[in-house]
Write an enzyme that holds these catalytic residues in place. Structure first.
Site, short mmCIF file in Angstrom:
data_model
loop_
_atom_site.label_atom_id
_atom_site.label_comp_id
_atom_site.label_asym_id
_atom_site.label_seq_id
_atom_site.Cartn_x
_atom_site.Cartn_y
_atom_site.Cartn_z
N GLU A 165 0.85 -1.16 -0.09
CA GLU A 165 -0.04 -0.03 -0.16
C GLU A 165 0.91 1.23 -0.03
OE1 GLU A 165 -3.45 2.23 2.71
OE2 GLU A 165 -2.17 0.56 3.48
N GLU A 259 -12.95 2.98 5.93
CA GLU A 259 -12.08 3.18 7.31
C GLU A 259 -12.36 4.71 7.71
OE1 GLU A 259 -7.63 1.10 7.23
OE2 GLU A 259 -7.85 3.22 5.91
#
Length: 304
Positions: A165, A259
């Protein structure tokens, strides 16, 4: 991992929620929340890789199955388990940690471990960025390649894929953009190592989120749909139509997780980067968030 479903012959990506929405650490005392997540419309939970002794994996796997909830794991790297480190013991610890994360994923029934697997965290490690000589830049890349290949071999044997990521410039000085990730992945060249993208970080570092998705599409195995300010989807400045359209264009059928854990607290001096537990029931907003993303994914399906 819960697979995508079909709506009139069209694929619908599974949409999940990070466990930090409710608690950190997330332990057996919180497993009852799996039913709540499923009732709200989430297909999977994104759990932080549990530290040893933090969670009974067999009990957790059973609780997930009982709730009908899939799972993806998010790795937690630090400076002591760090593929990028110049110190060999810390690099070795980084590889060992990713192997451990893959073992945890297999025990839980997950197929993906994502996160800033390359290491070298900045703000959350209390470490400021510093200029890097060209020799060290290339050495960092070589260390990451070696570490990801080694960890990827173990992950492949477990039926797990690792997803690197890119983070924003304040959280990483190794991997910040999709272009950098592509360079790294092409050097690693391992089928068990792919790409994870997060729109929160992309909003800061990419000239175009949609174009970055198109660039990384063939490697993309995990996607996080987050607002620029970490709030609930639809409450910030991300333009979700071109984002979701780009996901369709590259044929992405994998998991999409949310998130939205920045709380609604704009008082002077409150540090937004600090995680805080919820102080109220957020079920209505979570329900709206999951259906907001699912509707965008469905309605923007690309048609040639």
């Amino acid at each position: 991992m819960t697979s995508g479903q079909s709506d009139g012959g069209r694929h619908v990506n599974p949409v999940g929620l990070i466990s930090m929405q409710y608690a950190r650490p997330f332990t057996e005392n919180h497993f009852h929340l799996f039913d709540r997540m499923r009732a709200l419309g989430f297909d999977f939970v994104e759990l932080l890789v549990p530290e040893p002794g933090e969670m009974d994996l067999a009990v957790a796997a059973r609780a997930l199955r009982d709730a009908g909830l899939g799972v993806v794991l998010a790795a937690r790297v630090n400076l002591d388990r760090n593929l990028s480190s110049v110190e060999e013991p810390k690099r070795r610890a980084g590889v060992d940690y990713l192997r451990y994360a893959a073992d945890c994923a297999a025990a839980l029934g997950a197929t993906i471990v994502g996160g800033p697997l390359t290491g070298n965290p900045l703000v959350f490690a209390g470490r400021p960025p510093a200029p890097v000589a060209e020799e060290e830049r290339l050495a960092r890349k070589a260390r990451c390649v070696d570490g990801l290949r080694a960890a990827g071999e173990h992950a492949a044997g477990c039926g797990i894929r690792l997803a690197i990521e890119p983070l924003n410039r304040f959280e990483s000085d190794v991997l910040c953009t999709t272009q950098q990730a592509m360079e790294l992945l092409e050097a690693v060249e391992h089928p068990a190592v792919g790409l994870m993208l997060d729109t929160f970080h992309m909003a800061m570092e990419e000239a175009s989120i949609a174009e970055a998705i198109r660039l990384g599409g063939r490697h993309l195995i995990h996607f996080q749909a987050n607002e620029n300010h970490r709030g609930f989807p639809g409450t910030g400045s991300i333009d979700w139509v071109p984002v979701c359209r780009a996901l369709h264009e590259v044929g992405y059928e994998g998991p999409v997780s949310l998130e939205p854990f920045r709380r609604n607290d704009d008082r002077f001096g409150v540090p937004f980067a600090q995680w805080r537990p919820p102080h109220e029931d957020e079920s209505a907003r979570l329900d709206a968030a999951v259906h907001f993303i699912k509707s965008h994914l469905l309605l923007t399906e690309y048609r040639r």
